[in-house]
Design a protein around this motif. Structure first.
Motif, mmCIF file in Angstrom:
data_model
loop_
_atom_site.group_PDB
_atom_site.id
_atom_site.type_symbol
_atom_site.label_atom_id
_atom_site.label_comp_id
_atom_site.label_asym_id
_atom_site.label_seq_id
_atom_site.Cartn_x
_atom_site.Cartn_y
_atom_site.Cartn_z
ATOM 1 N N ALA A 70 -5.726 -8.138 2.744
ATOM 2 C CA ALA A 70 -6.330 -9.415 3.417
ATOM 3 C C ALA A 70 -6.417 -9.192 5.141
ATOM 4 C CB ALA A 70 -6.031 -10.742 3.163
ATOM 5 N N LEU A 71 -5.306 -8.927 5.617
ATOM 6 C CA LEU A 71 -5.148 -8.949 6.982
ATOM 7 C C LEU A 71 -5.302 -7.642 7.730
ATOM 8 C CD1 LEU A 71 -2.268 -11.205 7.237
ATOM 9 C CD2 LEU A 71 -4.544 -11.932 7.443
ATOM 10 N N ASN A 72 -4.754 -6.386 7.072
ATOM 11 C CA ASN A 72 -4.834 -5.234 7.549
ATOM 12 C C ASN A 72 -5.943 -4.199 7.277
ATOM 13 O OD1 ASN A 72 -3.559 -3.238 9.130
ATOM 14 N ND2 ASN A 72 -2.704 -2.281 7.329
ATOM 15 N N PHE A 73 -6.250 -4.400 5.997
ATOM 16 C CA PHE A 73 -7.143 -3.281 5.643
ATOM 17 C C PHE A 73 -8.654 -4.261 5.305
ATOM 18 C CE2 PHE A 73 -3.528 -0.750 4.379
ATOM 19 C CZ PHE A 73 -3.825 0.533 5.268
ATOM 20 N N ARG A 74 -8.507 -5.486 5.451
ATOM 21 C CA ARG A 74 -9.655 -6.449 5.476
ATOM 22 C C ARG A 74 -10.554 -5.970 4.169
ATOM 23 N NH1 ARG A 74 -10.964 -6.032 11.580
ATOM 24 N NH2 ARG A 74 -9.177 -4.515 11.494
ATOM 25 N N SER A 75 -10.031 -5.696 3.266
ATOM 26 C CA SER A 75 -10.992 -5.110 2.104
ATOM 27 C C SER A 75 -11.811 -6.459 1.516
ATOM 28 C CB SER A 75 -10.376 -4.528 1.133
ATOM 29 O OG SER A 75 -10.876 -3.904 0.014
ATOM 30 N N HIS A 76 -12.994 -6.159 1.013
ATOM 31 C CA HIS A 76 -13.889 -7.005 0.276
ATOM 32 C C HIS A 76 -14.070 -6.452 -1.308
ATOM 33 C CE1 HIS A 76 -13.887 -9.900 3.522
ATOM 34 N NE2 HIS A 76 -14.256 -8.829 4.238
ATOM 35 N N ALA A 77 -13.701 -5.256 -1.532
ATOM 36 C CA ALA A 77 -13.917 -4.432 -2.536
ATOM 37 C C ALA A 77 -13.434 -5.442 -3.867
ATOM 38 C CB ALA A 77 -13.279 -3.259 -2.714
ATOM 39 N N PRO A 78 -13.830 -5.379 -4.840
ATOM 40 C CA PRO A 78 -13.196 -6.096 -6.185
ATOM 41 C C PRO A 78 -11.742 -5.701 -6.211
ATOM 42 C CG PRO A 78 -15.116 -4.875 -6.670
ATOM 43 C CD PRO A 78 -14.785 -4.325 -5.463
ATOM 44 N N VAL A 79 -11.152 -6.819 -6.435
ATOM 45 C CA VAL A 79 -9.682 -6.818 -6.376
ATOM 46 C C VAL A 79 -8.905 -6.085 -7.626
ATOM 47 C CG1 VAL A 79 -9.029 -8.884 -7.568
ATOM 48 C CG2 VAL A 79 -7.582 -8.145 -5.740
ATOM 49 N N GLY A 80 -9.541 -6.038 -8.825
ATOM 50 C CA GLY A 80 -9.130 -5.566 -9.954
ATOM 51 C C GLY A 80 -8.748 -4.154 -9.991
ATOM 52 N N PRO A 81 -9.719 -3.344 -9.585
ATOM 53 C CA PRO A 81 -9.286 -1.971 -9.330
ATOM 54 C C PRO A 81 -8.254 -1.335 -8.427
ATOM 55 C CG PRO A 81 -11.942 -2.177 -9.525
ATOM 56 C CD PRO A 81 -11.140 -3.606 -9.553
ATOM 57 N N GLN A 82 -8.516 -2.189 -7.177
ATOM 58 C CA GLN A 82 -7.467 -2.054 -6.190
ATOM 59 C C GLN A 82 -6.074 -2.462 -6.783
ATOM 60 O OE1 GLN A 82 -8.864 -4.098 -2.781
ATOM 61 N NE2 GLN A 82 -9.993 -2.611 -2.057
ATOM 62 N N ALA A 83 -5.932 -3.438 -7.358
ATOM 63 C CA ALA A 83 -4.741 -3.607 -7.952
ATOM 64 C C ALA A 83 -4.160 -2.565 -8.999
ATOM 65 C CB ALA A 83 -4.843 -5.063 -8.591
ATOM 66 N N GLY A 84 -5.013 -2.304 -9.958
ATOM 67 C CA GLY A 84 -4.626 -1.006 -10.625
ATOM 68 C C GLY A 84 -4.239 0.118 -10.053
ATOM 69 N N LEU A 85 -5.033 0.536 -9.062
ATOM 70 C CA LEU A 85 -4.555 1.620 -8.078
ATOM 71 C C LEU A 85 -3.116 1.556 -7.500
ATOM 72 C CD1 LEU A 85 -7.987 2.929 -6.582
ATOM 73 C CD2 LEU A 85 -6.524 3.865 -8.140
ATOM 74 N N TYR A 86 -2.926 0.166 -7.018
ATOM 75 C CA TYR A 86 -1.814 -0.193 -6.314
ATOM 76 C C TYR A 86 -0.591 -0.365 -7.299
ATOM 77 C CZ TYR A 86 1.241 -2.954 -3.334
ATOM 78 O OH TYR A 86 2.459 -3.164 -2.413
ATOM 79 N N ALA A 87 -1.019 -0.619 -8.692
ATOM 80 C CA ALA A 87 0.107 -0.900 -9.570
ATOM 81 C C ALA A 87 0.669 0.603 -9.954
ATOM 82 C CB ALA A 87 -0.250 -1.256 -11.025
ATOM 83 N N VAL A 88 -0.405 1.671 -10.152
ATOM 84 C CA VAL A 88 0.247 3.216 -10.215
ATOM 85 C C VAL A 88 0.856 3.668 -8.910
ATOM 86 C CG1 VAL A 88 -0.776 5.440 -10.708
ATOM 87 C CG2 VAL A 88 -1.995 3.419 -11.977
ATOM 88 N N ALA A 89 0.546 3.207 -7.862
ATOM 89 C CA ALA A 89 1.134 3.800 -6.792
ATOM 90 C C ALA A 89 2.739 3.367 -6.567
ATOM 91 C CB ALA A 89 0.277 3.398 -5.551
ATOM 92 N N ILE A 90 2.853 2.013 -7.010
ATOM 93 C CA ILE A 90 3.896 1.338 -7.060
ATOM 94 C C ILE A 90 4.786 1.809 -8.057
ATOM 95 C CG2 ILE A 90 3.540 -0.502 -5.335
ATOM 96 C CD1 ILE A 90 3.812 -2.345 -7.823
#
Length: 142
Positions: A70-90
Motif C-alpha cells: 500500500a505505502l511503498n510500492f503502491r500496487s493496484h494489481a490484484p492482491v491474490g497473485p501477489q500474495a501467492g508470490l509473496y508466500a513463496v518468497a517468504i
C-alpha cells in the motif's frame, strides 16, 4: 521517499531507489516488531526457538506485505497473485535465513536475538529484491 532520496549526499540519489528507502523504513519497523515478539515468545513464554522464530516471523511479514504493497510500492494489481508470490518468497526466506541461518547460529552458541539480527540482514537483501523485481514489478515507484 522521492523527496528524501533527492536530498541524499555524495551522489547517492542516483543509486538509491525511493522504494529501497521505503522498504528500509517499513521493514525496519516490522523487524522491530519481529524481535519484540521473538523476545516475548522465547524469554517470556519459553517457547522453543524455531516456534518463537516462526510465530514472530509470520506476524511481521504479514504486516510488511500489507504496508509495502500500500505505502511503498503502491500496487493496484490484484492482491491474490501477489500474495501467492509473496508466500513463496517468504517460504524460501524462512527456510534459508530464519530456520536455516538463524537456528544454525543459535545452535552453535550465538545468542538467539543476535542470530535473528544476522539472519535479518540477509533476508532484507533477498526480500527487497523479490518485492521490487518480482512481486510488485507492475508499479511505477522504482
Amino acid at each position: 521517499m522521492e523527496v528524501v532520496v533527492r536530498r541524499l549526499p555524495f551522489g547517492l540519489a542516483r543509486v538509491v531507489a525511493p522504494s529501497l528507502l521505503g522498504f528500509a523504513l517499513i521493514n525496519g519497523c516490522t523487524f522491530g516488531i519481529d524481535l519484540l515478539l521473538l523476545a516475548l515468545l522465547r524469554s517470556g513464554l519459553g517457547l522453543p526457538v524455531p516456534i518463537a522464530f516462526t510465530i514472530a516471523y509470520v506476524v511481521a511479514f504479514g504486516l510488511s506485505f500489507v504496508l509495502n504493497r500500500a505505502l511503498n510500492f503502491r500496487s493496484h494489481a490484484p492482491v491474490g497473485p501477489q500474495a501467492g508470490l509473496y508466500a513463496v518468497a517468504i517460504l524460501i526466506n524462512y527456510l534459508a535465513f530464519i530456520l536455516g541461518l538463524g537456528s544454525a547460529l543459535t545452535a552453535i552458541g550465538v545468542q538467539y536475538l543476535l542470530s535473528r539480527v544476522v539472519a535479518g540482514a540477509c533476508e532484507a537483501a533477498f526480500m527487497y529484491s523479490v518485492m521490487r523485481w518480482i512481486i510488485f514489478r507492475d508499479t511505477t515507484s522504482r
